[in-house]
Design a protein around this motif. Sequence first.
Motif, PDB file in Angstrom:
ATOM      1  N   LEU A 161       2.508   0.489  -4.689  1.00 23.08           N
ATOM      2  CA  LEU A 161       3.583   0.610  -5.111  1.00 23.08           C
ATOM      3  C   LEU A 161       3.940  -0.855  -5.571  1.00 23.08           C
ATOM      4  O   LEU A 161       3.725  -1.838  -4.889  1.00 23.08           O
ATOM      5  N   HIS A 184      -2.636   2.557  -9.482  1.00 24.15           N
ATOM      6  CA  HIS A 184      -3.886   3.259  -8.801  1.00 24.15           C
ATOM      7  C   HIS A 184      -4.980   2.229  -9.028  1.00 24.15           C
ATOM      8  O   HIS A 184      -5.437   1.729 -10.214  1.00 24.15           O
ATOM      9  N   THR A 238     -10.180   5.647  -5.108  1.00 24.18           N
ATOM     10  CA  THR A 238      -9.066   5.290  -5.926  1.00 24.18           C
ATOM     11  C   THR A 238      -7.809   5.606  -4.878  1.00 24.18           C
ATOM     12  O   THR A 238      -7.527   6.405  -4.127  1.00 24.18           O
ATOM     13  N   SER A 239      -6.989   4.315  -4.727  1.00 22.89           N
ATOM     14  CA  SER A 239      -5.859   3.987  -3.978  1.00 22.89           C
ATOM     15  C   SER A 239      -4.577   3.589  -4.605  1.00 22.89           C
ATOM     16  O   SER A 239      -4.569   3.228  -5.653  1.00 22.89           O
ATOM     17  N   THR A 240      -3.435   4.467  -4.146  1.00 26.37           N
ATOM     18  CA  THR A 240      -2.302   4.060  -4.615  1.00 26.37           C
ATOM     19  C   THR A 240      -1.515   2.678  -3.978  1.00 26.37           C
ATOM     20  O   THR A 240      -1.503   2.571  -2.841  1.00 26.37           O
ATOM     21  N   TRP A 294       0.881  -1.379   0.029  1.00 28.32           N
ATOM     22  CA  TRP A 294       0.014   0.080  -0.179  1.00 28.32           C
ATOM     23  C   TRP A 294       0.846   1.245  -0.056  1.00 28.32           C
ATOM     24  O   TRP A 294       1.973   1.366   0.603  1.00 28.32           O
ATOM     25  N   GLY A 295       0.443   2.286  -0.601  1.00 21.19           N
ATOM     26  CA  GLY A 295       1.212   3.655  -0.543  1.00 21.19           C
ATOM     27  C   GLY A 295       0.838   4.308   0.640  1.00 21.19           C
ATOM     28  O   GLY A 295       0.404   3.629   1.770  1.00 21.19           O
ATOM     29  N   GLU A 336      -3.119   8.263   0.561  1.00 18.49           N
ATOM     30  CA  GLU A 336      -3.601   7.962  -0.853  1.00 18.49           C
ATOM     31  C   GLU A 336      -4.079   6.555  -0.721  1.00 18.49           C
ATOM     32  O   GLU A 336      -4.343   5.733  -1.847  1.00 18.49           O
ATOM     33  N   PRO A 353       4.144   3.327  -9.265  1.00 24.06           N
ATOM     34  CA  PRO A 353       2.805   3.199  -8.622  1.00 24.06           C
ATOM     35  C   PRO A 353       1.613   2.688  -9.620  1.00 24.06           C
ATOM     36  O   PRO A 353       1.874   2.850 -10.754  1.00 24.06           O
TER      37      PRO A 353
END
Length: 268
Positions: free
Chosen positions: A261, A200, A257-259, A143-144, A148, A198
Amino acid sequence: MSFDSAHFKRLERAGYNRIGPRYLAAAGSRSELAAALLAAARLAPGQRVLDLASGPGLLARDARDVVGAQGLAVASDISEGQLACCPDLVRVAADGEALPFANRSFDRALCGLGLMFFPDEQAALREIRRVLRPDGLLALSVWGSACEVPLVETALACMRRLLLPPKVARPSIFRFGEADELARRLANADFCAIDIQPFHLRASFADAGAYWQGFLDLAGGAAESLSRLPAEKLQALAAAVGEELAPYAVAGGYELTSTVLVATARPV
């Protein structure tokens, strides 16, 4: 507040055992993220692949389809209840910080949204490096940063607002959310050629109740802790989470909307 690694692992294991098949159904919403991670792993026929924190084996099953009969895909997780959802796969219930595999056993290691749940991520990364061949590749996702990742942070913010602070410390699932920090952790475990991109992840929910249930179906240790609360407190959380969801309201429900990595790295 002190941290008890053994207690944390027991809680996570119990939580993922508890949600079992519900996790399998809910995880399908992350199929695009899974595809991105598999693409980053650059799988090929004949390879040996280890999927860590495999859950119900979604990544491992897709990997098996790529490596074919001449290859091997192993699903490994601390939760026997999750592995019970993929009886068609080679499965090994194991602690990712002490893997039961020989040195240099695998060409690829996968870990989708799992590294955050290893209390000692350096031990886990060292184990991954140990079981990877010298020309092997690790592909993982995390997870970011919290701001985010409304998909998770929204529920956690509601819990912080309505519940007392936990008695037992938990490592933050967002602690690798900055690319520089994730790269540093990988380098400290003797990985190189680190690449981080990244991704999304979009998720839609018809109403606040659907969002809350979706969180519970994927939350593992948090779901286990919540299960021990009185029914009226659980109902209050489900009703109150709409306040945190308000910024994500769209016609017909909510969209978040989530970031994430997505990283690859090779053993030094």
